[in-house]
Write an enzyme that holds these catalytic residues in place. Sequence first.
Site, PDB file in Angstrom:
ATOM      1  N   SER A  79       0.618  -0.963  -0.016  1.00 48.19           N
ATOM      2  CA  SER A  79      -0.113   0.040   0.205  1.00 48.19           C
ATOM      3  C   SER A  79       0.861   0.782  -0.101  1.00 48.19           C
ATOM      4  CB  SER A  79      -0.664   0.060   1.576  1.00 48.19           C
ATOM      5  OG  SER A  79      -1.050   1.172   1.656  1.00 48.19           O
ATOM      6  N   TYR A  84      -2.385  -0.535  10.524  1.00 46.55           N
ATOM      7  CA  TYR A  84      -2.086  -0.409   9.284  1.00 46.55           C
ATOM      8  C   TYR A  84      -1.212  -0.546   8.501  1.00 46.55           C
ATOM      9  CZ  TYR A  84      -4.066  -0.709   4.318  1.00 46.55           C
ATOM     10  OH  TYR A  84      -4.090  -1.305   3.503  1.00 46.55           O
TER      11      TYR A  84
HETATM   12  N1  LIG Z   1      -9.048   0.499  -0.974  1.00 42.17           N
HETATM   13  C1  LIG Z   1      -7.693   0.654  -0.550  1.00 42.17           C
HETATM   14  O1  LIG Z   1      -7.397   1.882  -0.287  1.00 42.17           O
HETATM   15  C2  LIG Z   1      -6.097  -0.169  -0.761  1.00 42.17           C
HETATM   16  C3  LIG Z   1      -5.562   1.060  -0.776  1.00 42.17           C
HETATM   17  C4  LIG Z   1      -3.516   0.214  -0.824  1.00 42.17           C
HETATM   18  C5  LIG Z   1      -4.519  -1.474  -0.330  1.00 42.17           C
HETATM   19  N2  LIG Z   1      -4.668  -2.300  -0.074  1.00 42.17           N
HETATM   20  C6  LIG Z   1      -4.515  -3.442  -0.365  1.00 42.17           C
HETATM   21  O2  LIG Z   1      -4.778  -4.226  -0.971  1.00 42.17           O
HETATM   22  C7  LIG Z   1      -5.884  -5.129  -0.992  1.00 42.17           C
HETATM   23  C8  LIG Z   1      -6.628  -5.722  -1.332  1.00 42.17           C
HETATM   24  O3  LIG Z   1      -7.775  -5.000   0.116  1.00 42.17           O
HETATM   25  P1  LIG Z   1      -9.236  -4.455  -0.480  1.00 42.17           P
HETATM   26  O4  LIG Z   1      -8.664  -2.671  -0.953  1.00 42.17           O
HETATM   27  O5  LIG Z   1      -9.803  -4.706  -2.538  1.00 42.17           O
HETATM   28  O6  LIG Z   1      -9.944  -4.667   0.318  1.00 42.17           O
HETATM   29  P2  LIG Z   1     -11.801  -5.759   0.143  1.00 42.17           P
HETATM   30  O7  LIG Z   1     -11.959  -5.593   1.414  1.00 42.17           O
HETATM   31  O8  LIG Z   1     -12.676  -4.977  -1.275  1.00 42.17           O
HETATM   32  O9  LIG Z   1     -11.207  -7.087  -0.350  1.00 42.17           O
HETATM   33  C9  LIG Z   1     -10.563  -7.724   0.860  1.00 42.17           C
HETATM   34  C10 LIG Z   1     -10.674  -9.275   0.510  1.00 42.17           C
HETATM   35  O10 LIG Z   1      -9.544  -9.645   0.823  1.00 42.17           O
HETATM   36  C11 LIG Z   1     -10.625 -11.033   2.145  1.00 42.17           C
HETATM   37  N3  LIG Z   1      -9.962 -10.911   3.548  1.00 42.17           N
HETATM   38  C12 LIG Z   1      -9.944 -10.776   4.654  1.00 42.17           C
HETATM   39  N4  LIG Z   1      -9.261 -11.173   5.631  1.00 42.17           N
HETATM   40  C13 LIG Z   1      -8.512 -12.320   5.393  1.00 42.17           C
HETATM   41  C14 LIG Z   1      -8.172 -13.503   5.127  1.00 42.17           C
HETATM   42  N5  LIG Z   1      -7.714 -13.227   6.373  1.00 42.17           N
HETATM   43  N6  LIG Z   1      -7.764 -14.203   3.748  1.00 42.17           N
HETATM   44  C15 LIG Z   1      -8.055 -14.676   3.112  1.00 42.17           C
HETATM   45  N7  LIG Z   1      -8.330 -13.314   2.969  1.00 42.17           N
HETATM   46  C16 LIG Z   1      -9.215 -12.559   3.199  1.00 42.17           C
HETATM   47  C17 LIG Z   1     -11.760 -10.035   2.100  1.00 42.17           C
HETATM   48  O11 LIG Z   1     -12.494 -10.862   2.610  1.00 42.17           O
HETATM   49  C18 LIG Z   1     -11.838  -9.006   0.816  1.00 42.17           C
HETATM   50  O12 LIG Z   1     -12.640 -10.315   0.274  1.00 42.17           O
HETATM   51  C19 LIG Z   1      -4.886  -5.295   0.169  1.00 42.17           C
HETATM   52  O13 LIG Z   1      -3.993  -6.001   1.130  1.00 42.17           O
HETATM   53  C20 LIG Z   1      -5.468  -3.779   1.228  1.00 42.17           C
HETATM   54  O14 LIG Z   1      -4.578  -3.350   2.515  1.00 42.17           O
HETATM   55  C21 LIG Z   1      -6.261  -1.261  -0.201  1.00 42.17           C
END
Ligand SMILES: NC(=O)c1ccc[n+]([C@@H]2O[C@H](COP(=O)([O-])OP(=O)(O)OC[C@H]3O[C@@H](n4cnc5c(N)ncnc54)[C@H](O)[C@@H]3O)[C@@H](O)[C@H]2O)c1
Length: 291
Positions: free
Chosen positions: A138, A151
């Site tokens: 991230s 985080y």
């Molecule tokens: N959305 C943002 O602004 C953002 C920014 C930077 C990084 N990220 C990173 O992107 C990645 C994806 O997140 P997203 O934004 O798509 O969120 P999201 O919540 O839409 O998707 C994340 C998915 O991961 C699954 N998950 C959570 N814990 C889990 C576990 N223990 N085992 C297996 N699956 C699990 C959830 O059920 C969900 O389906 C994450 O690593 C998040 O930290 C997100």
Amino acid sequence: MDDKTAVITGAASGIGLALAKKLSGQGHRLVLADVDLGRLKDIKGAVDSKSILVDCDVSKESDCEELARVTRENFGAPQLLFNNAGVISRFASTWEQPSAEWERVLSVNVKGVANVLRVFVPSMLSQQASSHIINTASEAALTSRGFVGTYHASKHAVLAISEALAQELSYLKAKVRVSVLCPGGVNTGVLDGLSDEVERTGDASGKASQALERAYRKSLPKAMSPDDVADRVLQGVVNGDFYIFSHPEVALLPELRASAVKENEYPSLPAGLQQQMVEHGDDANGPTRSS
Ligand SMILES: NC(=O)c1ccc[n+]([C@@H]2O[C@H](COP(=O)([O-])OP(=O)(O)OC[C@H]3O[C@@H](n4cnc5c(N)ncnc54)[C@H](O)[C@@H]3O)[C@@H](O)[C@H]2O)c1
């Protein structure tokens, strides 16, 4: 990209789901893992019918071993591994964050990434084909932010793991390349589960944390779409980039940190963010609890 086997963790929502749909459209074989089996089943119609859906909590080593076994028995070793599952922490100051929350976030974001690597890298090393691992960090890996430091700490760890892994694999002259994805804000469900966590562990956060959370909730719907992020990730894989920046402004963060280190600047929240926190209900008068 040719016809490949791709494993995606956290595939039921957000960035993982966008990647799954795009790779499915390109004809790759998919193994889609998520801890939320209900949501995973709901996406069945959106991906190729031969895709395998696996109920897997990446923080559990046995679930990851099962994920690797299912992948191996159906498709052999993966050529693409998206270590994407992650959770955001409750908004809280460093000293107010409950121990259980540190554990929850580090278990998924850090131990989860390590678990997935442990079960897949040996088979990726032993295959003839070239392969690629994409760990999702991230912008939080490149800068620190108060009141959501748990985080940020976890994502700094994902960056360190990715850099170490890349060094190890290139030292061994392995045909496994590594990328680390560092997105800024993405319009996904990442904040959705937070209220459950607050309910489960009790609200220990002060006014400043709550104001920051409100600011995040307001800005996220206007953030980049997961589809656009997925496009940039797949282009980064084709390019063989180590750092994948979906948001160009995030690539500037290391320079800001380097200059702060050089000038020995004392850390403070950016003025614009402090202003947003005031607009979202913080009186900026110190760590008073609202409850
Ligand atoms: N959305 C943002 O602004 C953002 C920014 C930077 C990084 N990220 C990173 O992107 C990645 C994806 O997140 P997203 O934004 O798509 O969120 P999201 O919540 O839409 O998707 C994340 C998915 O991961 C699954 N998950 C959570 N814990 C889990 C576990 N223990 N085992 C297996 N699956 C699990 C959830 O059920 C969900 O389906 C994450 O690593 C998040 O930290 C997100």
